[in-house]
Design a protein around this motif. Structure first.
Motif, PDB file in Angstrom:
ATOM      1  N   ALA A  21       0.842  -1.190   0.000  1.00 48.87           N
ATOM      2  CA  ALA A  21       0.000   0.000   0.000  1.00 48.87           C
ATOM      3  C   ALA A  21       0.882   1.246   0.000  1.00 48.87           C
ATOM      4  O   ALA A  21       2.058   1.173   0.326  1.00 48.87           O
ATOM      5  CB  ALA A  21      -0.894  -0.025   1.237  1.00 48.87           C
ATOM      6  N   PRO A  22       0.323   2.384  -0.364  1.00 51.53           N
ATOM      7  CA  PRO A  22       1.097   3.622  -0.348  1.00 51.53           C
ATOM      8  C   PRO A  22       1.771   3.847   0.999  1.00 51.53           C
ATOM      9  O   PRO A  22       1.210   3.543   2.050  1.00 51.53           O
ATOM     10  CB  PRO A  22       0.040   4.695  -0.627  1.00 51.53           C
ATOM     11  N   ALA A  23       2.973   4.375   0.973  1.00 57.21           N
ATOM     12  CA  ALA A  23       3.810   4.500   2.163  1.00 57.21           C
ATOM     13  C   ALA A  23       3.199   5.400   3.241  1.00 57.21           C
ATOM     14  O   ALA A  23       3.350   5.128   4.416  1.00 57.21           O
ATOM     15  CB  ALA A  23       5.183   5.017   1.761  1.00 57.21           C
ATOM     16  N   ALA A  24       2.547   6.485   2.887  1.00 62.27           N
ATOM     17  CA  ALA A  24       2.073   7.454   3.867  1.00 62.27           C
ATOM     18  C   ALA A  24       0.602   7.253   4.209  1.00 62.27           C
ATOM     19  O   ALA A  24      -0.145   8.190   4.326  1.00 62.27           O
ATOM     20  CB  ALA A  24       2.294   8.858   3.325  1.00 62.27           C
ATOM     21  N   PHE A  25       0.187   6.021   4.394  1.00 62.55           N
ATOM     22  CA  PHE A  25      -1.209   5.805   4.727  1.00 62.55           C
ATOM     23  C   PHE A  25      -1.311   5.086   6.063  1.00 62.55           C
ATOM     24  O   PHE A  25      -0.458   4.303   6.424  1.00 62.55           O
ATOM     25  CB  PHE A  25      -1.914   5.035   3.605  1.00 62.55           C
ATOM     26  N   ASP A  29      -6.409   7.090   8.729  1.00 62.20           N
ATOM     27  CA  ASP A  29      -6.485   8.089   7.662  1.00 62.20           C
ATOM     28  C   ASP A  29      -7.373   7.591   6.521  1.00 62.20           C
ATOM     29  O   ASP A  29      -8.212   8.326   6.018  1.00 62.20           O
ATOM     30  CB  ASP A  29      -5.092   8.393   7.093  1.00 62.20           C
ATOM     31  N   ALA A  30      -7.164   6.349   6.111  1.00 65.12           N
ATOM     32  CA  ALA A  30      -7.931   5.793   4.996  1.00 65.12           C
ATOM     33  C   ALA A  30      -9.415   5.717   5.339  1.00 65.12           C
ATOM     34  O   ALA A  30     -10.265   6.048   4.499  1.00 65.12           O
ATOM     35  CB  ALA A  30      -7.389   4.415   4.617  1.00 65.12           C
ATOM     36  N   MET A  31      -9.742   5.305   6.560  1.00 62.73           N
ATOM     37  CA  MET A  31     -11.149   5.247   6.974  1.00 62.73           C
ATOM     38  C   MET A  31     -11.761   6.640   6.997  1.00 62.73           C
ATOM     39  O   MET A  31     -12.908   6.825   6.583  1.00 62.73           O
ATOM     40  CB  MET A  31     -11.272   4.571   8.340  1.00 62.73           C
ATOM     41  N   ASN A  32     -11.003   7.631   7.433  1.00 56.26           N
ATOM     42  CA  ASN A  32     -11.478   9.013   7.445  1.00 56.26           C
ATOM     43  C   ASN A  32     -11.723   9.505   6.016  1.00 56.26           C
ATOM     44  O   ASN A  32     -12.750  10.128   5.736  1.00 56.26           O
ATOM     45  CB  ASN A  32     -10.465   9.901   8.167  1.00 56.26           C
ATOM     46  N   ILE A  33     -10.792   9.227   5.118  1.00 55.94           N
ATOM     47  CA  ILE A  33     -10.937   9.626   3.710  1.00 55.94           C
ATOM     48  C   ILE A  33     -12.170   8.955   3.113  1.00 55.94           C
ATOM     49  O   ILE A  33     -12.966   9.597   2.415  1.00 55.94           O
ATOM     50  CB  ILE A  33      -9.667   9.273   2.910  1.00 55.94           C
ATOM     51  N   ALA A  34     -12.349   7.660   3.373  1.00 62.25           N
ATOM     52  CA  ALA A  34     -13.508   6.927   2.850  1.00 62.25           C
ATOM     53  C   ALA A  34     -14.811   7.537   3.371  1.00 62.25           C
ATOM     54  O   ALA A  34     -15.779   7.689   2.621  1.00 62.25           O
ATOM     55  CB  ALA A  34     -13.416   5.451   3.227  1.00 62.25           C
ATOM     56  N   ARG A  70      -6.302  -1.083 -11.053  1.00 65.45           N
ATOM     57  CA  ARG A  70      -7.645  -1.319 -11.598  1.00 65.45           C
ATOM     58  C   ARG A  70      -8.716  -0.720 -10.682  1.00 65.45           C
ATOM     59  O   ARG A  70      -9.660  -0.085 -11.157  1.00 65.45           O
ATOM     60  CB  ARG A  70      -7.867  -2.825 -11.773  1.00 65.45           C
ATOM     61  N   LEU A  71      -8.552  -0.886  -9.365  1.00 67.42           N
ATOM     62  CA  LEU A  71      -9.552  -0.348  -8.448  1.00 67.42           C
ATOM     63  C   LEU A  71      -9.465   1.168  -8.315  1.00 67.42           C
ATOM     64  O   LEU A  71     -10.488   1.827  -8.125  1.00 67.42           O
ATOM     65  CB  LEU A  71      -9.449  -1.031  -7.091  1.00 67.42           C
ATOM     66  N   GLU A  72      -8.272   1.730  -8.432  1.00 69.07           N
ATOM     67  CA  GLU A  72      -8.165   3.192  -8.447  1.00 69.07           C
ATOM     68  C   GLU A  72      -8.965   3.756  -9.615  1.00 69.07           C
ATOM     69  O   GLU A  72      -9.693   4.742  -9.470  1.00 69.07           O
ATOM     70  CB  GLU A  72      -6.707   3.627  -8.555  1.00 69.07           C
ATOM     71  N   THR A  73      -8.836   3.128 -10.765  1.00 70.13           N
ATOM     72  CA  THR A  73      -9.590   3.563 -11.948  1.00 70.13           C
ATOM     73  C   THR A  73     -11.083   3.411 -11.717  1.00 70.13           C
ATOM     74  O   THR A  73     -11.875   4.298 -12.049  1.00 70.13           O
ATOM     75  CB  THR A  73      -9.152   2.769 -13.190  1.00 70.13           C
ATOM     76  N   LYS A  74     -11.487   2.292 -11.118  1.00 73.18           N
ATOM     77  CA  LYS A  74     -12.913   2.054 -10.868  1.00 73.18           C
ATOM     78  C   LYS A  74     -13.477   3.086  -9.895  1.00 73.18           C
ATOM     79  O   LYS A  74     -14.589   3.572 -10.087  1.00 73.18           O
ATOM     80  CB  LYS A  74     -13.141   0.649 -10.337  1.00 73.18           C
ATOM     81  N   VAL A  75     -12.731   3.445  -8.859  1.00 78.47           N
ATOM     82  CA  VAL A  75     -13.205   4.460  -7.919  1.00 78.47           C
ATOM     83  C   VAL A  75     -13.363   5.796  -8.647  1.00 78.47           C
ATOM     84  O   VAL A  75     -14.386   6.466  -8.522  1.00 78.47           O
ATOM     85  CB  VAL A  75     -12.251   4.605  -6.712  1.00 78.47           C
ATOM     86  N   ARG A  76     -12.372   6.168  -9.427  1.00 80.30           N
ATOM     87  CA  ARG A  76     -12.400   7.454 -10.131  1.00 80.30           C
ATOM     88  C   ARG A  76     -13.511   7.494 -11.190  1.00 80.30           C
ATOM     89  O   ARG A  76     -14.264   8.455 -11.287  1.00 80.30           O
ATOM     90  CB  ARG A  76     -11.045   7.729 -10.772  1.00 80.30           C
ATOM     91  N   ALA A  97      -4.371  10.965  -4.563  1.00 78.53           N
ATOM     92  CA  ALA A  97      -3.645  10.392  -3.421  1.00 78.53           C
ATOM     93  C   ALA A  97      -4.626   9.770  -2.427  1.00 78.53           C
ATOM     94  O   ALA A  97      -4.324   8.733  -1.818  1.00 78.53           O
ATOM     95  CB  ALA A  97      -2.797  11.464  -2.738  1.00 78.53           C
ATOM     96  N   ASP A  98      -5.796  10.379  -2.267  1.00 79.13           N
ATOM     97  CA  ASP A  98      -6.816   9.818  -1.392  1.00 79.13           C
ATOM     98  C   ASP A  98      -7.341   8.497  -1.951  1.00 79.13           C
ATOM     99  O   ASP A  98      -7.549   7.540  -1.208  1.00 79.13           O
ATOM    100  CB  ASP A  98      -7.969  10.800  -1.198  1.00 79.13           C
ATOM    101  N   ILE A  99      -7.545   8.441  -3.258  1.00 82.96           N
ATOM    102  CA  ILE A  99      -7.986   7.194  -3.892  1.00 82.96           C
ATOM    103  C   ILE A  99      -6.951   6.102  -3.653  1.00 82.96           C
ATOM    104  O   ILE A  99      -7.288   4.986  -3.269  1.00 82.96           O
ATOM    105  CB  ILE A  99      -8.255   7.389  -5.399  1.00 82.96           C
ATOM    106  N   LYS A 100      -5.671   6.418  -3.866  1.00 83.30           N
ATOM    107  CA  LYS A 100      -4.596   5.436  -3.630  1.00 83.30           C
ATOM    108  C   LYS A 100      -4.616   4.930  -2.197  1.00 83.30           C
ATOM    109  O   LYS A 100      -4.484   3.736  -1.949  1.00 83.30           O
ATOM    110  CB  LYS A 100      -3.231   6.059  -3.906  1.00 83.30           C
ATOM    111  N   ALA A 101      -4.769   5.830  -1.249  1.00 84.77           N
ATOM    112  CA  ALA A 101      -4.768   5.452   0.165  1.00 84.77           C
ATOM    113  C   ALA A 101      -5.940   4.536   0.491  1.00 84.77           C
ATOM    114  O   ALA A 101      -5.765   3.503   1.145  1.00 84.77           O
ATOM    115  CB  ALA A 101      -4.792   6.697   1.050  1.00 84.77           C
ATOM    116  N   VAL A 102      -7.134   4.889   0.037  1.00 87.00           N
ATOM    117  CA  VAL A 102      -8.319   4.092   0.338  1.00 87.00           C
ATOM    118  C   VAL A 102      -8.227   2.718  -0.332  1.00 87.00           C
ATOM    119  O   VAL A 102      -8.491   1.699   0.296  1.00 87.00           O
ATOM    120  CB  VAL A 102      -9.613   4.836  -0.060  1.00 87.00           C
ATOM    121  N   VAL A 103      -7.839   2.678  -1.591  1.00 88.29           N
ATOM    122  CA  VAL A 103      -7.722   1.395  -2.289  1.00 88.29           C
ATOM    123  C   VAL A 103      -6.643   0.526  -1.640  1.00 88.29           C
ATOM    124  O   VAL A 103      -6.837  -0.678  -1.441  1.00 88.29           O
ATOM    125  CB  VAL A 103      -7.460   1.590  -3.798  1.00 88.29           C
TER     126      VAL A 103
END
Length: 113
Positions: A21-25, A29-34, A70-76, A97-103
């Motif tokens: 997963a992305p290094a700074a997640f 944080d991910a739950m908050n972003i979601a 693939r999931l980043e694209t699907k979210v976007r 960056a938020d999409i990357k963190a959540v995925v």
């Protein structure tokens, strides 16, 4: 940024590829972003609401090296047909960056800690 790690198993002589997963997640944080981006209106960590649970998504894509992208694209862009007939709306205003963190968090099994 996605981190790619290559591990070589000396005993068997085989190489394994793991995508982290992305290094700074962090899970918090991910739950908050979601939560801020309406993801929790249709998804829960451990149960189906309108869409599949985050844990179901993690299980479906486990071992898929292309899942993060693939999931980043699907979210976007949104999508339909993978989990049923109801489409997932696009989230074009969500920060990349938020999409990357959540995925990344979802693919890690949506841990709470």
């Amino acid at each position: 940024m996605t981190v790619i790690a290559i591990a070589i198993t000396v005993a068997t002589g085989h190489a394994a590829l793991a995508v982290d997963a992305p290094a700074a997640f962090s899970p918090a944080d991910a739950m908050n972003i979601a939560g801020k981006n309406a993801c929790m209106g249709c998804h829960a960590v451990d149960r189906k609401i309108v869409g599949p649970s985050f844990q179901q998504i993690a299980a479906k894509y486990k071992g898929d090296a292309q899942a993060q992208a693939r999931l980043e694209t699907k979210v976007r862009d949104g999508g339909s047909g993978v989990w049923g007939v109801l489409p997932m709306p696009s989230h074009r205003t969500m920060d990349g960056a938020d999409i990357k963190a959540v995925v990344g968090w979802i693919l890690a099994g949506a841990p709470s800690k």
